[in-house]
Design an enzyme around this catalytic site. Sequence first.
Site, mmCIF file in Angstrom:
data_model
loop_
_atom_site.group_PDB
_atom_site.id
_atom_site.type_symbol
_atom_site.label_atom_id
_atom_site.label_comp_id
_atom_site.label_asym_id
_atom_site.label_seq_id
_atom_site.Cartn_x
_atom_site.Cartn_y
_atom_site.Cartn_z
ATOM 1 N N LYS A 397 0.803 -1.215 0.021
ATOM 2 C CA LYS A 397 -0.087 -0.058 -0.082
ATOM 3 C C LYS A 397 0.733 1.259 -0.157
ATOM 4 C CE LYS A 397 -3.627 -0.661 -0.431
ATOM 5 N NZ LYS A 397 -3.998 -1.510 -1.745
ATOM 6 N N THR A 398 2.097 1.187 -0.680
ATOM 7 C CA THR A 398 2.929 2.405 -0.649
ATOM 8 C C THR A 398 3.072 2.817 -2.115
ATOM 9 O OG1 THR A 398 4.884 0.919 -0.575
ATOM 10 C CG2 THR A 398 4.103 1.966 1.600
ATOM 11 N N GLY A 399 2.538 2.087 -3.106
ATOM 12 C CA GLY A 399 2.709 2.737 -4.415
ATOM 13 C C GLY A 399 3.371 1.543 -5.219
ATOM 14 N N THR A 400 3.743 0.221 -4.671
ATOM 15 C CA THR A 400 4.421 -0.616 -5.408
ATOM 16 C C THR A 400 4.106 -1.228 -6.733
ATOM 17 O OG1 THR A 400 3.380 -2.517 -4.036
ATOM 18 C CG2 THR A 400 5.446 -1.586 -3.154
ATOM 19 N N THR A 401 2.552 -1.090 -6.741
ATOM 20 C CA THR A 401 2.185 -1.399 -8.065
ATOM 21 C C THR A 401 2.511 -0.509 -9.187
ATOM 22 O OG1 THR A 401 0.145 -2.725 -6.806
ATOM 23 C CG2 THR A 401 0.041 -2.592 -9.277
ATOM 24 N N SER A 494 -4.766 2.948 4.113
ATOM 25 C CA SER A 494 -5.107 2.318 2.993
ATOM 26 C C SER A 494 -5.256 0.761 2.922
ATOM 27 C CB SER A 494 -3.669 2.625 2.131
ATOM 28 O OG SER A 494 -3.703 2.212 0.870
#
Length: 593
Positions: A397-401, A494
Site C-alpha cells: 500500500k505504498t505505491g509498489t504496483t 489504505s
Amino acid sequence: MTRNCSYDDDDVTYEKILSSFLESTTSWIRCDHEDSENEIVNLGTDDANEIDHGGFDNIQRVFFGSGLRFWLHRLLFLDALSYLSHGQLSISLNRYILVDVDDIFVGERGTRLRREDVQALLDTQERIQSLVPGFKFNLGFSGKYFHHGNPEENLGDDMLLRNVNKFNWFSHMWNHQQPHLYENQTQLEFDMLLNKNFGKEHGIPTDSGYSVAPHHSGVYPVHEALYAAWKKIWNIKVTSTEEYPHLRPARLRRGFIHRNIMVLPRQTCGLFTHTIMIDRYPGGREKLDESIQGGELFQTVVYNPINIFMSHMSNYGNDRLALYTFESVIKFLRCWTNLKLTSAPPHALAEKYFSMYPEETDPVWGNPCQDPRHKKIWSHNKTCDQLPKFLVIGPQKTGTTALYTFLSMHPNISSNIHSPETFEEIQFFNGRNYYRGLSWYMDFFPASKNTTSQYFEKSATYFDGEMVPKRAHALLPQAKLVTILISPAKRAYSWYQHMRSHQDPVALNYTFYDVITAIDSSPKPLRDLRNRCLNPGRYSQHLERWLLYYPQQQLHIIDGEQLRLSPIEIMDQLQKFIKIVPLYDYNTHLRYV
Ligand SMILES: Nc1ncnc2c1ncn2[C@@H]1O[C@H](COP(=O)(O)OS(=O)(=O)O)[C@@H](OP(=O)(O)O)[C@H]1O
C-alpha cells in the site's frame, strides 16, 4: 599437570587442575586410563593450567597458560566450562558414528577389494562393534560395476554378498552417474530402478530409506528430479552431504529438510579415492596419525554429536587405510575421553539430529554461482542470470504496483513471469513458497539472450517478513533493494480500505479507529487486522533487519508521496541507483495528472 586423578596440592587457593572435575562422570577427559596410575601427562609448561578457587573474590577461575592449541587443553577447557558453570555449560558426551563406504563395487581394476580385504573389513567391524555398540559399515552400491574387477576382486565382490547381512546397505547410483546430469526424471528413475532390481536379485536390503549421490551431485544445490526420483523409486527419507551450506569450513556444515528428505551433514575422514596407499597420504603416516591422535579427525568426533563419515571402497583395500583410521580414532577416543560412542541406522540418526537442531529444519538456499564446487554440480540448464538483480520489497500500500508498472515500461528491465497464484508477485522469500526450492523460483526468470537486461522482482510483503532479509541475502547478496515509504498512518488506512474493498468482514464491521485501537483482549480477527494495518508501518524495525544483512549502499528508499507527485524524477533516480543502461526517458511516457 599430572593425569593421575588423585592429584593433591597444599595450596588451597591455587592448585593444578582439580582432580574433582576430571573425576566427574561428565568429564570429557578420561582418568581411569589403564596405565594412568603413575602416568604423568604434561599438558604444557608446568604451571600452564591452574585453578583459582576464588578464595579472594569468590569467583572461581581456570587459567590456561599456554593457549588451546594442544588438543588435551581443549578438552580441559570444555571440562572447565562445565565445572565452573556447575554443569550448566556442558555438552552431552554421546557421540554417534556412521561410516559410509561409498562405491563398494566401483573402482579401477587392481584397486578393488579382494577376499582378504573383505575378511579384514569383517574383522575390523567386529572389533569396532565391541567399542561402538550397533556399529556396522554402511555399504553404498552401484550395481552396474559388480564383478567388474579382476578375477580375485570379483571373488571379493562375491564374498561381500555372502556376508550381505553383516553390513548395512544403501543405494548409490546404478552407473555412478551424477544425478544433476539427468535433465529427464524418467531416465533417472529408470536407472534407479536398475540398481534396486540389482539389489533385490542379489539379496541386498533395499529398505534403508537412505541414499547418497555420487559427488554430492543433486543433493545441494538441489536437483528436484533427484529428490522426486529418490522418493518414488527408493522411498528415500535421509541423505547426507558435505556441501551444505559449503564444504568449507567443515565445522559449519549443517543439515536441512527438503521435500521430506532429511539431509544430514557429512564429515570428511581425510581419505579420498586416490589416497589408497600410505605413501600417497599427504604428509605420510605421521600426518594421518596426527589427525587421529588429537588432530582433525579426533576433533571432528569431539565436536559433532552425530558423525557420518565419507569413505570409499578403495580405502578398504590396498593399504586399508580406512580400517586403520577408524579403528585407531575410535580407540584413541575411548582411551582419552569419556565420550560414549554408539551407532544407529541413518534414519534414527536423522531423527536425532533434527530433534537436536530443530532450527536447521528449514533450508537456506544459497547462490550456486558463488561457490565453484556448487556450480560444477548444478544443472547445466541453469544460469545465475535467471535471478533478479533488484527487489522491490514493499511494504504493501505504498505505491509498489505503480512502481512495478513504471519499471516494466523500461526496455531493459523485466519482471518475473506471472504466478498463477499471486500474479506479478512471486512471494518466494516469505511463506511456504520458499520450500518449493530454488528451481521453482528460477523458473519465473526464463534465461534471456539480452545480457544488458535486468530482472527484478516485486513482492510487497517482503518488507516486513521476519525471515526475508536473511533468505534474500543468502541467495542474492549483491541484489539492490528498493523500498517505498509513506506515512505509516496513511499506509495503515489504505490497508484497512483495501480489506473493506475485498469484503473482509472484520474491516466491514469495525471502524478504522476500532481496528487500530484494538487491545490484546480484543477478538483475534480484530487483532490480526490491527497487526496487518500497523506492523508493516514499523519502518525502522524492519529496515534495521534488512540492514543486518545488506549494506546501506544497496538499499534505495523512495518517498511514496514523491512517487505520486514527481514520478519522472523518482524514476530517473532509481535508474541511476540500479545502474541500468540506456536511461529510459520517462518524460515522454509518464505524466502526473
Ligand atoms: N503513481 C503512484 N505513486 C504513488 N502511489 C500510487 C501511485 N499510483 C497509485 N498509488 C497508490 O498506491 C497505493 C497502492 O499501493 P500498492 O500498489 O503498493 O498496494 S498493494 O500492496 O500492491 O496492494 C494506492 O493507495 P490507496 O489509494 O490509499 O489505496 C494507490 O492510490
